[in-house]
Design a protein around this motif. Structure first.
Motif, mmCIF file in Angstrom:
data_model
loop_
_atom_site.group_PDB
_atom_site.id
_atom_site.type_symbol
_atom_site.label_atom_id
_atom_site.label_comp_id
_atom_site.label_asym_id
_atom_site.label_seq_id
_atom_site.Cartn_x
_atom_site.Cartn_y
_atom_site.Cartn_z
ATOM 1 N N ASP A 6 73.656 -29.380 19.653
ATOM 2 C CA ASP A 6 73.942 -28.992 21.038
ATOM 3 C C ASP A 6 74.515 -29.400 22.224
ATOM 4 O OD1 ASP A 6 71.392 -26.519 20.356
ATOM 5 O OD2 ASP A 6 70.410 -28.374 21.002
ATOM 6 N N ASP A 7 75.085 -30.414 22.045
ATOM 7 C CA ASP A 7 75.658 -31.299 22.777
ATOM 8 C C ASP A 7 77.157 -30.807 22.669
ATOM 9 O OD1 ASP A 7 73.989 -32.845 24.030
ATOM 10 O OD2 ASP A 7 74.336 -34.402 22.406
ATOM 11 N N LEU A 8 77.513 -30.450 21.000
ATOM 12 C CA LEU A 8 79.040 -29.598 21.500
ATOM 13 C C LEU A 8 78.932 -28.069 21.174
ATOM 14 C CD1 LEU A 8 81.259 -30.451 19.596
ATOM 15 C CD2 LEU A 8 80.060 -29.544 18.074
ATOM 16 N N LEU A 9 77.901 -27.707 21.323
ATOM 17 C CA LEU A 9 77.648 -26.422 22.201
ATOM 18 C C LEU A 9 78.005 -26.260 23.266
ATOM 19 C CD1 LEU A 9 75.089 -24.602 19.157
ATOM 20 C CD2 LEU A 9 77.866 -24.432 19.069
ATOM 21 N N ASN A 46 86.635 -17.866 17.483
ATOM 22 C CA ASN A 46 86.803 -16.794 18.413
ATOM 23 C C ASN A 46 86.446 -15.663 18.692
ATOM 24 O OD1 ASN A 46 89.556 -18.498 18.734
ATOM 25 N ND2 ASN A 46 90.011 -18.261 16.710
ATOM 26 N N ALA A 47 85.419 -15.379 17.847
ATOM 27 C CA ALA A 47 84.286 -14.335 18.977
ATOM 28 C C ALA A 47 83.097 -14.958 19.268
ATOM 29 C CB ALA A 47 83.964 -13.736 17.333
ATOM 30 N N HIS A 48 83.737 -16.372 20.097
ATOM 31 C CA HIS A 48 82.604 -16.387 20.676
ATOM 32 C C HIS A 48 81.255 -16.346 20.598
ATOM 33 C CE1 HIS A 48 85.778 -16.388 24.286
ATOM 34 N NE2 HIS A 48 86.054 -16.962 23.294
ATOM 35 N N GLN A 49 80.527 -17.004 19.536
ATOM 36 C CA GLN A 49 79.677 -16.645 18.477
ATOM 37 C C GLN A 49 78.700 -17.729 18.600
ATOM 38 O OE1 GLN A 49 81.197 -14.626 15.217
ATOM 39 N NE2 GLN A 49 80.766 -12.298 15.399
ATOM 40 N N PHE A 50 78.029 -18.417 19.435
ATOM 41 C CA PHE A 50 78.060 -20.020 19.425
ATOM 42 C C PHE A 50 76.548 -19.957 18.785
ATOM 43 C CE2 PHE A 50 80.766 -19.614 22.705
ATOM 44 C CZ PHE A 50 81.927 -20.676 22.513
ATOM 45 N N ASP A 51 75.766 -19.040 18.830
ATOM 46 C CA ASP A 51 74.667 -18.752 18.300
ATOM 47 C C ASP A 51 74.328 -18.829 17.184
ATOM 48 O OD1 ASP A 51 73.295 -18.467 21.075
ATOM 49 O OD2 ASP A 51 73.149 -16.268 20.441
ATOM 50 N N GLY A 52 75.868 -18.310 15.763
ATOM 51 C CA GLY A 52 75.636 -18.922 14.680
ATOM 52 C C GLY A 52 76.129 -20.033 14.468
ATOM 53 N N MET A 53 76.317 -20.556 15.309
ATOM 54 C CA MET A 53 76.866 -22.094 15.008
ATOM 55 C C MET A 53 76.039 -23.025 14.105
ATOM 56 S SD MET A 53 80.206 -21.884 15.754
ATOM 57 C CE MET A 53 80.965 -21.024 16.572
ATOM 58 N N GLY A 54 75.108 -23.090 13.582
ATOM 59 C CA GLY A 54 73.646 -23.816 13.358
ATOM 60 C C GLY A 54 74.871 -23.881 11.432
ATOM 61 N N PHE A 105 77.442 -23.751 10.589
ATOM 62 C CA PHE A 105 78.727 -24.308 10.456
ATOM 63 C C PHE A 105 79.126 -26.067 10.980
ATOM 64 C CE2 PHE A 105 80.376 -19.976 11.241
ATOM 65 C CZ PHE A 105 80.917 -20.067 10.282
ATOM 66 N N ILE A 106 78.379 -26.072 12.232
ATOM 67 C CA ILE A 106 77.810 -27.838 12.684
ATOM 68 C C ILE A 106 76.749 -28.051 12.609
ATOM 69 C CG2 ILE A 106 77.607 -28.444 15.232
ATOM 70 C CD1 ILE A 106 79.392 -26.695 15.814
ATOM 71 N N ASN A 107 76.674 -29.454 11.724
ATOM 72 C CA ASN A 107 75.509 -30.215 11.253
ATOM 73 C C ASN A 107 74.359 -29.847 12.493
ATOM 74 O OD1 ASN A 107 73.259 -31.725 10.570
ATOM 75 N ND2 ASN A 107 74.637 -32.917 9.002
ATOM 76 N N ASP A 108 73.171 -30.684 13.073
ATOM 77 C CA ASP A 108 72.867 -31.027 14.285
ATOM 78 C C ASP A 108 73.278 -32.059 14.631
ATOM 79 O OD1 ASP A 108 70.488 -30.670 15.985
ATOM 80 O OD2 ASP A 108 69.497 -31.923 14.993
ATOM 81 N N ARG A 109 73.446 -33.233 13.683
ATOM 82 C CA ARG A 109 74.104 -34.604 13.737
ATOM 83 C C ARG A 109 75.390 -34.360 14.088
ATOM 84 N NH1 ARG A 109 70.576 -37.233 15.968
ATOM 85 N NH2 ARG A 109 70.855 -40.093 15.749
#
Length: 83
Positions: A43-46, A18-26, A28-32
């Motif tokens: 990266d695909d998801l982001l 909700n804060a659109h903080q996509f650079d910090g998604m590592g 929360f989201i695994n690389d695979r």
């Protein structure tokens, strides 16, 4: 992780979305990962999330339900925003 810890973790993930903080998604989201039932990378998801926010700048995710079953998690979210 306990259910309580997982619940807190997922809520932090939604807050970051909700804060659109996509650079910090590592954090929360695994690389695979999986995207629309297909193997994907973080990266695909982001890329999809960024494209959605570009199209709907006020995009907001509202967590309505969160269920745990062992190592599985199910979430029901409602997305709102103005294209």
């Amino acid at each position: 992780m306990s259910d309580s810890d997982l619940r807190t973790f997922y809520r932090h993930y939604v807050e970051a979305l909700n804060a659109h903080q996509f650079d910090g998604m590592g954090a929360f989201i695994n690389d695979r990962t999986t995207l629309n039932a297909e193997p994907a990378t973080r990266d695909d998801l982001l890329a999809v999330q960024r494209k959605d926010v570009d199209a709907v700048p006020d995009l907001h995710w509202e967590l309505q339900e969160l269920i745990f079953d062992g190592d599985r998690l199910a979430a029901r979210l409602v997305n709102t925003g103005t294209p």
